[in-house]
Each structure stands twice: as structure tokens, then as C-alpha cells.
Design an enzyme around this catalytic site. Structure first.
Site, mmCIF file in Angstrom:
data_model
loop_
_atom_site.group_PDB
_atom_site.id
_atom_site.type_symbol
_atom_site.label_atom_id
_atom_site.label_comp_id
_atom_site.label_asym_id
_atom_site.label_seq_id
_atom_site.Cartn_x
_atom_site.Cartn_y
_atom_site.Cartn_z
ATOM 1 N N THR A 179 0.487 77.278 -40.816
ATOM 2 C CA THR A 179 0.235 78.453 -41.690
ATOM 3 C C THR A 179 0.215 79.705 -40.752
ATOM 4 O OG1 THR A 179 -0.945 77.142 -43.279
ATOM 5 C CG2 THR A 179 -1.542 79.295 -43.319
ATOM 6 N N ASP A 196 -0.007 68.707 -50.880
ATOM 7 C CA ASP A 196 -1.458 68.890 -50.564
ATOM 8 C C ASP A 196 -2.488 68.236 -51.786
ATOM 9 O OD1 ASP A 196 -1.413 70.245 -48.315
ATOM 10 O OD2 ASP A 196 -2.216 72.245 -48.961
ATOM 11 N N GLU A 251 4.036 72.727 -50.852
ATOM 12 C CA GLU A 251 2.664 72.738 -51.064
ATOM 13 C C GLU A 251 1.970 71.785 -51.763
ATOM 14 O OE1 GLU A 251 0.530 74.350 -49.346
ATOM 15 O OE2 GLU A 251 1.686 75.841 -48.335
ATOM 16 N N GLU A 258 3.218 75.753 -45.971
ATOM 17 C CA GLU A 258 2.512 74.175 -45.826
ATOM 18 C C GLU A 258 3.268 73.592 -44.399
ATOM 19 O OE1 GLU A 258 0.406 70.732 -46.414
ATOM 20 O OE2 GLU A 258 -0.039 72.826 -46.915
ATOM 21 N N SER A 300 -6.794 73.708 -51.407
ATOM 22 C CA SER A 300 -6.328 74.260 -50.047
ATOM 23 C C SER A 300 -7.515 74.480 -48.990
ATOM 24 C CB SER A 300 -5.795 75.605 -50.173
ATOM 25 O OG SER A 300 -5.360 76.497 -48.753
ATOM 26 N N GLY A 321 -3.577 75.980 -39.662
ATOM 27 C CA GLY A 321 -4.010 74.648 -39.025
ATOM 28 C C GLY A 321 -4.502 73.681 -40.052
ATOM 29 N N GLY A 322 -3.872 73.821 -41.164
ATOM 30 C CA GLY A 322 -4.123 72.672 -42.322
ATOM 31 C C GLY A 322 -5.701 72.625 -42.393
ATOM 32 N N ARG A 350 -2.220 80.898 -54.701
ATOM 33 C CA ARG A 350 -1.735 79.395 -54.453
ATOM 34 C C ARG A 350 -0.518 79.083 -55.128
ATOM 35 N NH1 ARG A 350 -1.677 75.528 -50.724
ATOM 36 N NH2 ARG A 350 -2.742 73.795 -51.095
ATOM 37 N N THR A 408 1.216 80.866 -46.136
ATOM 38 C CA THR A 408 1.950 79.570 -45.957
ATOM 39 C C THR A 408 2.852 79.008 -46.623
ATOM 40 O OG1 THR A 408 1.282 77.191 -45.511
ATOM 41 C CG2 THR A 408 0.043 78.060 -47.338
#
Length: 594
Positions: free
Chosen positions: A404, A446, A443, A424, A470, A491-492, A106, A422
């Protein structure tokens, strides 16, 4: 003249070689939603990337070698969803030890970030302005994750793993309708950056469907990583160019868009690592389900929802009651996710308690088979669960970018990788690093821009070196230590509900894997209305769910799953979307009849 300026000018002058007309393009490789066979399988959203993974397996590479090679190839062919300018999470199953491990790639906030990163004059800046900026760019984690995965479990060097993607970027690939649409949808902001415009809007327009698209700058960047390792980014010239693009975005002179610079530094890059973390784990129907622990909320939220559903025989329920309980379990687990999950280095995240059956049972008793709950539902207290009790104010689900990508691999030895990666937003920040050929992530959007619920602690506010929460949910399912199923999706926040729906469709309802993936989707995330695809809303069950009190809004597409499963005879099945995002690409080393 600075190198970045020279690169931008050269790219503008060399537009013609980047795109070849359809008349001279190679024919696009077929997209197949299912492949069964021996020797290993790969499933991704792109046929070129999946074939690269199969070639690695065929030449003796293992699942991790293939996964890194596929991920690098997706940085070429699916650059608006993933790439070396972003991050991700990898779940790995080792057949020899029967152990599941995870790596956290991440992105992290700069050391200078604080809780007011996205606040100006006492108010949150507009989300769209945060997206297209240097302010939203986190330290990329993908290259470090590649390195760590290969060091721990691979047999390939980074040099060897990246070579096929470098070749693909140099020779080019056939532009499909999805690639063309993604550029078209982002054309206005891509046009505002010199480097992005030069790469993706040659002659002022998106590359046409059927043309051959090449990315020589990315090929050269991959070659630099092959030669110098990931230090090229975290300590070297690639990193210097990245930092320059964040701190002084390459905005086209005269562009009216306000593009805020970021404060990322070379020190932020140097200090980045992709740590190994213990996976989240629950027991479901006698199976062990492993996912990503925080800072991903995927493992805890999918796991809690499965625990909520554990006491109901979903296979015996009517289609309406099955969907009702799926939506309610999603609603409740998101209420808890929004309140409790963040970066565990900065927040006291009750991971073990969120995944406990005792806590899930205290939430499951809120489900009424005769009517839907009303969102937003307040969270429970996982450390002190009270049957049917709630604790505090509801916390809303912030928006997360949906573009993603996910890949899934199994090898001849039985090792398995589920890898979600991803940048984002579709197209990330919109900023291509000049002369480097890859987009930077956004990112950091988020994070919660301000506390979601005034007066309630928010574990997902920005902070120095902090990883934003995430929803990525790479998942591996074992039966007595042997792999049964592995899957994931883009898909978030809807990644979580997509993985949950496919898991329950396959494990509880007995749907064939491709059918479970293709089924019409709905995504309830503790919101007043449930997002649902048109095909879901057209089904007769939708009206029955409305009669129970469910409310729906239409969504064009939810998720894009790739998966693999082990068959009783030892062969593997790879599965992907039949139609979403233009269809996925499943491949087997030695294909055979299902």
C-alpha cells in the site's frame, strides 16, 4: 478489432518511447526523511509526488487539493502500490471547524458475489490463484474518493488536481531501485498479460534503474478524467474497458497460468460511492486520536491497543517492558479485531464498545509483565466485558497484501490530510487495463475465503456490494482541537502495529519523529510468532523478550511511514522513512532549519 486488442498491439509496437536509456534520463530528485518549514508540508514515498504536492500548496491550494494531486502522481511513480484501479481511506482535519472527518474509498464486491466467491468444489481456491485473477478485483474507489474530497473540502477542480500527474506520466520519471525490484519480483505474472507485459516489461525486461519511464496511456486516461470527471470511469469508456479486462483478462496466448475471470459489471461501477463516515476516536494521554472506523479495522484496533496501554506509564518503563506491553496490546487488540470487525453495512460491528476504556481495561488485565501470552488468544466480548475474560474461539489473522502507500499533508491554514491508498498486493491483480495504463486491484482477497473459525460467525466473508475488512490506519492526533501529529503506513495487517509503534515511540517515549519512524519494528498480530525486522532481532532487548516467552520470525521490512507534526512555533515538520523502500520524501513550502 476490439479497442482493447488494438491498444495492446499498439503498446507492443511502441515500447521504445516508453523507456529512455539511463544516459538520457533526468537525475532522480533527492529523497529526504525530514523537512521543517512554513506554508505547508508534504510527506510521501516519492520525491516527484511530494514535489507536486508542494507546488499545489505554493500556488494557493489546500491540503486536500495537494493530497489528491500527490495521490494521482503516486499512481504514476508508485503504481504497484496504488492508483486509480484501487481504493483507500482519507482522514481530514478542518482547522476552521476543528473537526475531523473521514471518507471511505474502499473497493466493493460485485453484486453477484456471495460467501463462496473464492470457493470451488467445497474448498477455498489457492490464494495465489485468487490474487492474479479478475475474480479478486473490486470496484475501484480511489477516483470517487478524489471527487468527494475535492467537493467537500478542496478548492481545486478534479481537472486542475490531476493535471500535474498527467504531465508526469507523459514526460516520465527516473526509475529507482524499488520500482525496478517491484517489476522484477512480479515479472512472471506480468509477462502473462499482454497489456502488463507491454507496459512494464519492454523488450522482455524490467525498466533499468536510472532510465526514464513514461506511461502515455495513463496520461491519456487522466486527461479523460479531467475532461469528463470520474464518470469516465463509473459510467463511461474507461469503465467499459475496466469491466472488459475483469471479465476477460488479457492473458497472453499460450500462457499456462490459470486466470479466473471476474463478474464485475457496469452496474457495479455505476452504484459505487465513497461515503463520509464518522471517525473512530479515543483519548490517549489527554490527546484525541482519530482513525478510520469499519470497514477499516485500523481505527478500532489502534484505538483499542492505545486504550489497553493507557493505564501504564510507558515513558517510565524499561525498553524491554515498553516493547513487551506494546506487543501484548497488539496481540489482544488483533484477537478482537479478527472476531468483530467487518463491513458495518453487513455485520453488527460493535465499534463504540471496541473503543471503550471499560473494554480495554478488561483486556489489559491479561497482560503479565513477567511472561508473554500464548497466541492465538481468544477474543473478548466488547458488549459484555468481563475482567480478564475471553469469549469464544480465537480467530486467525488472514494474510493481507503489504504494498500500500500513504501520504500526509498539512497546509498554511492548518488543515491536515492523512491518506492511505492501495491496490492490495504488490502489483495488484497483475492486470493492466488495456490502453488505460493502470493496474487493477486484488482487494477482494482481503475477505475471508471461508469462515476463519468453524462455527464462529465471520464478519468478513464476501457478499454482494460488500467492502472487505482493511487494516489501513490513517491517523490524526489533536490536542484541545489543534493538530499534533498525523501519520499512516503501508504494510497490510502490519499497518496497525506500525502506526501504534510510531505513536507510542513519539508520544510516550519522547523519540523525535524521524527516530520513531526509523526505529526497528516488530508486528504481533495474535500469531504464535511475532514478525520482526533484522535490526529489531539484533537489539539486546530481543533476547530479553524471548526470555519472557516471545517468539520471533524475521521479516525484511515492516511498513513505510509518512507523517507530519505541528511544532510549538507554528511551523510544520514532515517526516518519512530514512531507508525503508529506498527512503521517503519530505518537503516543505518554505524550508527552514529544524
Amino acid at each position: 478489432m476490439p479497442r482493447s486488442t488494438v491498444a495492446s498491439v499498439l503498446a507492443s509496437l511502441l515500447l521504445v518511447p516508453l523507456v529512455t536509456s539511463p544516459a538520457h534520463a533526468a537525475r532522480e530528485a533527492p529523497r529526504l526523511p525530514e523537512a521543517v518549514g512554513a506554508g505547508g508540508v508534504v510527506s510521501s514515498v516519492d520525491p516527484d509526488a511530494s514535489q507536486i504536492g508542494i507546488d499545489v500548496l505554493r500556488r494557493g491550494g489546500n491540503a486536500v487539493d495537494a493530497a489528491v494531486a500527490v495521490a494521482a502522481a503516486l499512481g504514476v511513480t508508485d503504481p504497484f502500490s496504488a492508483g486509480m484501479g484501487g481504493g483507500g481511506f482519507l482522514v481530514h482535519y478542518d482547522a476552521r471547524t476543528q473537526r475531523v472527518s473521514t471518507l471511505d474509498g474502499r473497493e466493493t464486491a460485485p453484486a453477484s458475489a456471495d460467501a463462496d466467491l473464492f470457493v470451488e468444489d467445497g474448498a477455498a481456491i489457492p490464494f495465489a490463484e485468487a490474487v492474479t485473477s479478475g475474480l479478486s478485483v473490486g470496484v475501484p474507489g480511489t477516483p470517487r474518493l478524489w471527487q468527494r474530497a475535492l467537493q467537500r473540502w478542496g478548492t481545486y477542480s478534479l481537472d486542475r488536481a490531476l493535471r500535474p500527474a498527467e504531465d508526469l506520466a507523459r514526460r516520465g520519471f527516473t526509475v529507482d531501485a524499488t520500482f525496478n525490484r517491484q517489476v522484477t519480483d512480479n515479472a512472471a505474472r506480468f509477462a502473462d498479460f499482454t497489456s502488463t507485459r507491454a507496459l512494464y516489461l519492454p523488450a522482455g525486461a524490467p525498466p533499468p534503474v536510472g532510465s526514464t519511464f513514461r506511461n502515455p496511456d495513463l496520461a491519456d486516461t487522466y486527461r479523460e478524467l479531467r475532461r469528463d470527471g470520474v464518470d469516465a470511469l463509473y459510467r463511461g469508456a474507461v469503465g467499459r474497458d475496466l469491466v472488459a479486462a475483469v471479465r476477460q483478462p488479457p492473458v497472453v496466448p499460450g500462457a499456462t497460468r490459470e486466470v479466473r475471470p471476474g463478474d464485475l459489471t457496469a452496474a457495479d461501477l455505476r452504484h459505487y460511492d465513497a461515503p463520509r463516515r464518522e471517525p473512530g476516536q479515543v483519548r490517549y494521554r489527554g490527546l484525541d486520536v482519530f482513525g478510520m472506523a469499519p470497514p477499516s479495522s485500523g481505527g478500532t484496533t489502534v484505538g483499542e491497543a492505545l486504550n489497553i496501554l493507557e493505564t501504564t506509564d510507558l515513558g517510565a518503563e524499561s525498553p524491554v517492558q515498553y516493547l513487551h506491553r506494546f506487543l501484548e496490546a497488539s496481540r489482544l487488540s488483533f484477537a478482537d479485531r479478527n472476531r468483530w470487525v467487518g463491513d458495518p453495512a453487513f455485520a453488527d460491528v460493535p465499534t463504540r464498545e471496541l473503543l471503550s476504556q471499560r473494554f480495554a481495561d478488561s483486556r489489559a488485565c491479561l497482560i503479565d509483565p513477567t511472561k508473554a501470552l500464548t497466541s492465538p488468544v481468544a477474543p473478548g466480548d466488547p458488549r459484555n466485558p468481563v475482567p480478564c475474560g475471553t469469549s469464544g474461539e480465537p480467530a486467525a489473522t488472514p494474510y493481507e497484501g503489504t504494498d500500500t502507500t500513504h501520504l500526509t499533508v498539512a497546509d498554511r491554514w492548518g488543515d491536515v490530510v492523512a491518506f492511505t491508498l492501495t491496490i492490495e498486493q504488490e502489483g495488484g491483480s497483475g492486470i493492466v487495463v488495456p490502453g488505460r495504463g493502470f493496474l487493477l486491484n486484488n482487494e477482494l482477497t482481503d475477505f475471508s475465503f471461508t469462515p476463519v473459525t468453524p462455527g464462529v460467525p465471520d464478519p468478513n466473508l464476501p457478499g454482494p456490494g460488500k467492502r472487505p475488512r482493511s487494516s489501513m490506519s490513517p491517523t490524526i492526533v489533536l490536542d484541545h482541537g489543534e493538530p499534533v501529529l498525523a501519520l499512516g503506513s503501508p504494510g497490510g495487517a502490519s499497518i496497525i502495529t506500525t502506526v501504534l509503534q510510531v505513536l507510542t515511540g513519539r508520544l510516550d517515549r519522547g523519540q523525535p519523529l524521524v527516530q520513531a519512524i526509523a526505529a526497528p519494528r516488530a508486528s504481533q498480530r495474535n500469531t504464535v510468532s511475532t514478525q520482526a525486522e533484522a535490526a529489531f532481532l539484533a537489539a539486546p532487548e530481543a533476547q530479553s523478550l524471548r526470555d519472557l516467552g516471545h517468539r520471533f520470525t524475521s521479516s525484511r521490512e515492516i511498513g513505510s511511514v509518512t507523517a507530519v507534526e505541528r511544532l510549538p512555533d507554528g511551523r510544520w515538520r514532515a517526516a518519512a522513512e530514512p531507508t525503508r523502500r529506498g527512503g521517503g520524501a519530505a518537503r516543505a513550502v518554505r524550508p527552514s532549519r529544524p
